[in-house]
Design a protein around this motif. Sequence first.
Motif, PDB file in Angstrom:
ATOM      1  N   GLN A  24     -25.139  -7.945  -4.600  1.00  0.00           N
ATOM      2  CA  GLN A  24     -26.260  -8.364  -5.435  1.00  0.00           C
ATOM      3  C   GLN A  24     -26.695  -9.793  -5.137  1.00  0.00           C
ATOM      4  O   GLN A  24     -27.878 -10.114  -5.214  1.00  0.00           O
ATOM      5  CB  GLN A  24     -25.895  -8.262  -6.917  1.00  0.00           C
ATOM      6  CG  GLN A  24     -25.796  -6.845  -7.413  1.00  0.00           C
ATOM      7  CD  GLN A  24     -25.251  -6.767  -8.827  1.00  0.00           C
ATOM      8  OE1 GLN A  24     -24.824  -7.764  -9.408  1.00  0.00           O
ATOM      9  NE2 GLN A  24     -25.231  -5.563  -9.384  1.00  0.00           N
ATOM     10  N   ASN A  25     -25.757 -10.656  -4.783  1.00  0.00           N
ATOM     11  CA  ASN A  25     -26.048 -12.087  -4.647  1.00  0.00           C
ATOM     12  C   ASN A  25     -26.216 -12.573  -3.212  1.00  0.00           C
ATOM     13  O   ASN A  25     -26.686 -13.691  -3.011  1.00  0.00           O
ATOM     14  CB  ASN A  25     -24.938 -12.904  -5.310  1.00  0.00           C
ATOM     15  CG  ASN A  25     -24.878 -12.670  -6.790  1.00  0.00           C
ATOM     16  OD1 ASN A  25     -25.890 -12.439  -7.441  1.00  0.00           O
ATOM     17  ND2 ASN A  25     -23.677 -12.719  -7.342  1.00  0.00           N
ATOM     18  N   LEU A  27     -28.206 -12.190  -0.726  1.00  0.00           N
ATOM     19  CA  LEU A  27     -29.512 -12.602  -0.194  1.00  0.00           C
ATOM     20  C   LEU A  27     -29.985 -13.945  -0.736  1.00  0.00           C
ATOM     21  O   LEU A  27     -30.763 -14.636  -0.080  1.00  0.00           O
ATOM     22  CB  LEU A  27     -30.559 -11.529  -0.485  1.00  0.00           C
ATOM     23  CG  LEU A  27     -30.335 -10.183   0.202  1.00  0.00           C
ATOM     24  CD1 LEU A  27     -31.393  -9.184  -0.242  1.00  0.00           C
ATOM     25  CD2 LEU A  27     -30.339 -10.342   1.704  1.00  0.00           C
ATOM     26  N   ASN A  28     -29.524 -14.334  -1.898  1.00  0.00           N
ATOM     27  CA  ASN A  28     -30.028 -15.546  -2.547  1.00  0.00           C
ATOM     28  C   ASN A  28     -29.090 -16.737  -2.476  1.00  0.00           C
ATOM     29  O   ASN A  28     -29.393 -17.786  -3.015  1.00  0.00           O
ATOM     30  CB  ASN A  28     -30.303 -15.242  -4.032  1.00  0.00           C
ATOM     31  CG  ASN A  28     -31.319 -14.140  -4.190  1.00  0.00           C
ATOM     32  OD1 ASN A  28     -32.272 -14.051  -3.442  1.00  0.00           O
ATOM     33  ND2 ASN A  28     -31.095 -13.273  -5.160  1.00  0.00           N
ATOM     34  N   GLU A  29     -27.970 -16.597  -1.810  1.00  0.00           N
ATOM     35  CA  GLU A  29     -26.972 -17.660  -1.788  1.00  0.00           C
ATOM     36  C   GLU A  29     -26.974 -18.417  -0.457  1.00  0.00           C
ATOM     37  O   GLU A  29     -27.759 -18.133   0.437  1.00  0.00           O
ATOM     38  CB  GLU A  29     -25.580 -17.074  -2.070  1.00  0.00           C
ATOM     39  CG  GLU A  29     -25.441 -16.491  -3.452  1.00  0.00           C
ATOM     40  CD  GLU A  29     -25.518 -17.524  -4.565  1.00  0.00           C
ATOM     41  OE1 GLU A  29     -25.256 -18.718  -4.306  1.00  0.00           O
ATOM     42  OE2 GLU A  29     -25.838 -17.137  -5.701  1.00  0.00           O
ATOM     43  N   SER A  30     -26.079 -19.392  -0.364  1.00  0.00           N
ATOM     44  CA  SER A  30     -25.996 -20.259   0.807  1.00  0.00           C
ATOM     45  C   SER A  30     -25.485 -19.507   2.040  1.00  0.00           C
ATOM     46  O   SER A  30     -24.972 -18.396   1.938  1.00  0.00           O
ATOM     47  CB  SER A  30     -25.050 -21.428   0.513  1.00  0.00           C
ATOM     48  OG  SER A  30     -23.729 -20.957   0.396  1.00  0.00           O
ATOM     49  N   TYR A  33     -21.807 -18.708   1.668  1.00  0.00           N
ATOM     50  CA  TYR A  33     -21.589 -17.540   0.807  1.00  0.00           C
ATOM     51  C   TYR A  33     -21.857 -16.267   1.594  1.00  0.00           C
ATOM     52  O   TYR A  33     -21.089 -15.309   1.514  1.00  0.00           O
ATOM     53  CB  TYR A  33     -22.496 -17.614  -0.417  1.00  0.00           C
ATOM     54  CG  TYR A  33     -22.304 -16.497  -1.415  1.00  0.00           C
ATOM     55  CD1 TYR A  33     -21.540 -16.691  -2.550  1.00  0.00           C
ATOM     56  CD2 TYR A  33     -22.886 -15.248  -1.230  1.00  0.00           C
ATOM     57  CE1 TYR A  33     -21.352 -15.678  -3.481  1.00  0.00           C
ATOM     58  CE2 TYR A  33     -22.708 -14.226  -2.144  1.00  0.00           C
ATOM     59  CZ  TYR A  33     -21.937 -14.449  -3.269  1.00  0.00           C
ATOM     60  OH  TYR A  33     -21.763 -13.434  -4.175  1.00  0.00           O
ATOM     61  N   LYS A  34     -22.944 -16.256   2.346  1.00  0.00           N
ATOM     62  CA  LYS A  34     -23.294 -15.073   3.138  1.00  0.00           C
ATOM     63  C   LYS A  34     -22.213 -14.757   4.164  1.00  0.00           C
ATOM     64  O   LYS A  34     -21.815 -13.600   4.329  1.00  0.00           O
ATOM     65  CB  LYS A  34     -24.636 -15.275   3.840  1.00  0.00           C
ATOM     66  CG  LYS A  34     -25.803 -15.273   2.888  1.00  0.00           C
ATOM     67  CD  LYS A  34     -27.097 -15.554   3.616  1.00  0.00           C
ATOM     68  CE  LYS A  34     -28.250 -15.618   2.630  1.00  0.00           C
ATOM     69  NZ  LYS A  34     -29.512 -15.924   3.273  1.00  0.00           N
TER      70      LYS A  34
END
Length: 53
Positions: A24-25, A27-30, A33-34
């Motif tokens: 969920q997260n 695509l929007n993280e650093s 994180y990816k």
Amino acid sequence: MEMLYLFGENYDWVHTELQLIIQQNILNESAAYKARGKKILSWINKNKYSNLG
């Protein structure tokens, strides 16, 4: 993330929840994180398929 993955080695529900949260997260993280998220997801998938046989 990595600690939750290790915790999930003893509790089956953790990997499922961790996988959902990362997906969920991601695509929007650093970038960090990816990168870590992809690695953890690969560990979860590898672990899931190794337990089938």
